[in-house]
Enzyme design. Structure first.
Site, mmCIF file in Angstrom:
data_model
loop_
_atom_site.group_PDB
_atom_site.id
_atom_site.type_symbol
_atom_site.label_atom_id
_atom_site.label_comp_id
_atom_site.label_asym_id
_atom_site.label_seq_id
_atom_site.Cartn_x
_atom_site.Cartn_y
_atom_site.Cartn_z
ATOM 1 N N THR A 15 0.849 -1.194 0.000
ATOM 2 C CA THR A 15 0.000 0.000 0.000
ATOM 3 C C THR A 15 0.887 1.248 0.000
ATOM 4 O OG1 THR A 15 -0.199 0.429 2.376
ATOM 5 C CG2 THR A 15 -1.665 -1.275 1.438
ATOM 6 N N ILE A 21 8.609 5.487 -0.412
ATOM 7 C CA ILE A 21 9.044 4.202 0.164
ATOM 8 C C ILE A 21 8.243 3.041 -0.434
ATOM 9 C CG2 ILE A 21 9.079 2.870 2.313
ATOM 10 C CD1 ILE A 21 9.736 5.572 3.771
ATOM 11 N N ALA A 67 -7.314 2.083 -3.779
ATOM 12 C CA ALA A 67 -8.097 1.899 -2.551
ATOM 13 C C ALA A 67 -7.664 2.928 -1.524
ATOM 14 C CB ALA A 67 -7.887 0.494 -1.980
ATOM 15 N N TYR A 163 0.878 12.632 14.069
ATOM 16 C CA TYR A 163 1.668 11.647 13.321
ATOM 17 C C TYR A 163 2.432 10.708 14.275
ATOM 18 C CZ TYR A 163 5.067 9.928 9.887
ATOM 19 O OH TYR A 163 5.854 9.139 9.081
ATOM 20 N N LYS A 167 1.964 6.637 14.672
ATOM 21 C CA LYS A 167 3.047 5.688 14.405
ATOM 22 C C LYS A 167 3.392 4.848 15.638
ATOM 23 C CE LYS A 167 3.665 6.550 10.035
ATOM 24 N NZ LYS A 167 3.388 5.498 9.035
HETATM 25 P P1 NAD Z 1 4.808 9.501 0.174
HETATM 26 O O1 NAD Z 1 3.915 10.654 0.435
HETATM 27 O O2 NAD Z 1 5.876 9.607 -0.844
HETATM 28 O O3 NAD Z 1 3.931 8.214 -0.177
HETATM 29 C C1 NAD Z 1 2.753 7.891 0.525
HETATM 30 C C2 NAD Z 1 1.783 7.235 -0.438
HETATM 31 O O4 NAD Z 1 0.625 6.846 0.318
HETATM 32 C C3 NAD Z 1 1.280 8.178 -1.536
HETATM 33 O O5 NAD Z 1 1.424 7.573 -2.804
HETATM 34 C C4 NAD Z 1 -0.183 8.400 -1.184
HETATM 35 O O6 NAD Z 1 -1.025 8.597 -2.328
HETATM 36 C C5 NAD Z 1 -0.527 7.114 -0.459
HETATM 37 N N1 NAD Z 1 -1.679 7.270 0.418
HETATM 38 C C6 NAD Z 1 -1.936 8.304 1.260
HETATM 39 N N2 NAD Z 1 -3.109 8.112 1.869
HETATM 40 C C7 NAD Z 1 -3.607 6.921 1.421
HETATM 41 C C8 NAD Z 1 -4.784 6.186 1.675
HETATM 42 N N3 NAD Z 1 -5.711 6.631 2.536
HETATM 43 N N4 NAD Z 1 -4.969 5.006 1.036
HETATM 44 C C9 NAD Z 1 -4.046 4.552 0.147
HETATM 45 N N5 NAD Z 1 -2.909 5.216 -0.141
HETATM 46 C C10 NAD Z 1 -2.695 6.388 0.489
HETATM 47 O O7 NAD Z 1 5.420 9.140 1.597
HETATM 48 P P2 NAD Z 1 6.666 8.230 2.006
HETATM 49 O O8 NAD Z 1 7.690 9.117 2.536
HETATM 50 O O9 NAD Z 1 6.983 7.240 0.964
HETATM 51 O O10 NAD Z 1 6.031 7.485 3.252
HETATM 52 C C11 NAD Z 1 5.660 6.122 3.219
HETATM 53 C C12 NAD Z 1 5.439 5.648 4.648
HETATM 54 O O11 NAD Z 1 6.662 5.794 5.376
HETATM 55 C C13 NAD Z 1 4.392 6.448 5.407
HETATM 56 O O12 NAD Z 1 3.666 5.583 6.236
HETATM 57 C C14 NAD Z 1 5.228 7.403 6.236
HETATM 58 O O13 NAD Z 1 4.551 7.819 7.374
HETATM 59 C C15 NAD Z 1 6.413 6.530 6.553
HETATM 60 N N6 NAD Z 1 7.616 7.251 6.928
HETATM 61 C C16 NAD Z 1 8.204 8.124 6.056
HETATM 62 C C17 NAD Z 1 9.351 8.795 6.460
HETATM 63 C C18 NAD Z 1 10.074 9.765 5.569
HETATM 64 O O14 NAD Z 1 11.011 10.423 6.056
HETATM 65 N N7 NAD Z 1 9.716 9.889 4.301
HETATM 66 C C19 NAD Z 1 9.870 8.593 7.738
HETATM 67 C C20 NAD Z 1 9.243 7.708 8.590
HETATM 68 C C21 NAD Z 1 8.111 7.038 8.159
#
Ligand code: NAD
Length: 255
Positions: A15, A21, A67, A163, A167
């Site tokens: 997802t 990521i 979704a 947030y 988490k």
């Molecule tokens: P990103 O914004 O690049 O990607 C997130 C994706 O989730 C997007 O494609 C978005 O469309 C999708 N999304 C959002 N809401 C949604 C929903 N309700 N249903 C389905 N898809 C949905 O973010 P990222 O940096 O790749 O983050 C990915 C995960 O890693 C997240 O859970 C984030 O909290 C976590 N995270 C990121 C970081 C960071 O520094 N980037 C650090 C710690 C944790």
């Protein structure tokens, strides 16, 4: 270096697979031989990811699904769609869908709190439950559920009460699921990224990113592939005796 083929023949659902990521995880799992169901709220982003997987030499088919992970009827429909497309439930689930709505506690709105909890925590609950139910119903003896938490769920972060709380919840949910699902051979682990260079962190002012980068012992922000490497390990049998764990992928940051 070519990725090992530890996931040959397995089906994975990722997802948030349309970006950051999640996209890197989908790419890595596919390179290791898995067929990947890429799920995102954003249809074109999910399809773009699948396009990057289609050069797969192994002839595996991948597919995009739209979704909202925070809506139970969407998640139910998703699992039905995946099972009819691939004729089996995914034995690997990486839940990377997530959002931020940063604001200081004193100014945080109830709506922003609810939305972040709904996507990050309830979404993780719904996906974990749906995948586990499908696997148990299929009589499986092997599954790996990987939820993406965050280091800020452990240590907090200014401007991220909603947030960080979501988490911390993801980590507790995953540890509990690990205890309940071990009897079915389903392992559940959390990955805790630090500061990873993705569209999510592009929202953070450069000044703040520079400050964070200066605090990272390994001297740089992480790449999505740094997190994907760990997810691939957790998805594979190389981590067969690991469940209920939280693995920090932070470049050594402990705030
Ligand atoms: P990103 O914004 O690049 O990607 C997130 C994706 O989730 C997007 O494609 C978005 O469309 C999708 N999304 C959002 N809401 C949604 C929903 N309700 N249903 C389905 N898809 C949905 O973010 P990222 O940096 O790749 O983050 C990915 C995960 O890693 C997240 O859970 C984030 O909290 C976590 N995270 C990121 C970081 C960071 O520094 N980037 C650090 C710690 C944790």
């Amino acid at each position: 270096m070519a990725a090992p083929l530890r996931l040959l023949g397995r089906l994975a659902v990722v997802t948030g697979g349309g970006s950051g990521i999640g996209r890197a995880v989908a790419q890595r799992l596919a390179r290791e031989g898995a067929a990947v169901a890429v799920v995102d709220l954003n249809d074109s982003a999910a399809n773009e990811t699948v396009q990057t997987l289609s050069s797969d030499q192994l002839g595996h088919e991948h597919a995009a699904f739209v979704a909202d992970v925070s809506a139970s009827e969407n998640v139910e429909r998703l699992m039905n769609q995946i099972q009819s497309r691939f004729s089996r439930p995914p034995c690997i689930s990486v839940n990377s869908a997530g959002v931020t709505m940063d604001e200081f506690l004193l100014r945080q709105t109830e709506e922003a709190f609810d939305l972040v909890l709904k996507v990050n925590l309830k979404g993780t609950f719904l996906i974990t439950q749906a995948v586990a139910r499908a696997l148990v119903a299929s009589g499986t003896t092997r599954g790996s559920i990987i939820n993406i938490g965050s280091i800020v769920g452990k240590v907090g972060n200014v401007g991220q009460t909603n947030y960080a709380a979501s988490k911390a919840g993801v980590e507790a949910l995953t540890k509990t699921a690990a205890k309940e699902l071990a009897r079915y051979g389903i392992r559940c682990n959390t990955v805790l990224p630090g500061f990873i260079d993705t569209p999510m962190t592009e929202k953070v002012p450069q000044k703040v990113l520079d400050k964070f980068a200066g605090m990272i012992p390994l001297g740089r922000l992480g790449n999505p592939s740094d997190v994907a490497d760990v997810c691939a390990f957790l998805a594979s049998d190389d981590s067969g005796y690991i469940t209920g764990a939280s693995i920090e992928v932070t470049g050594g940051v402990f705030l």
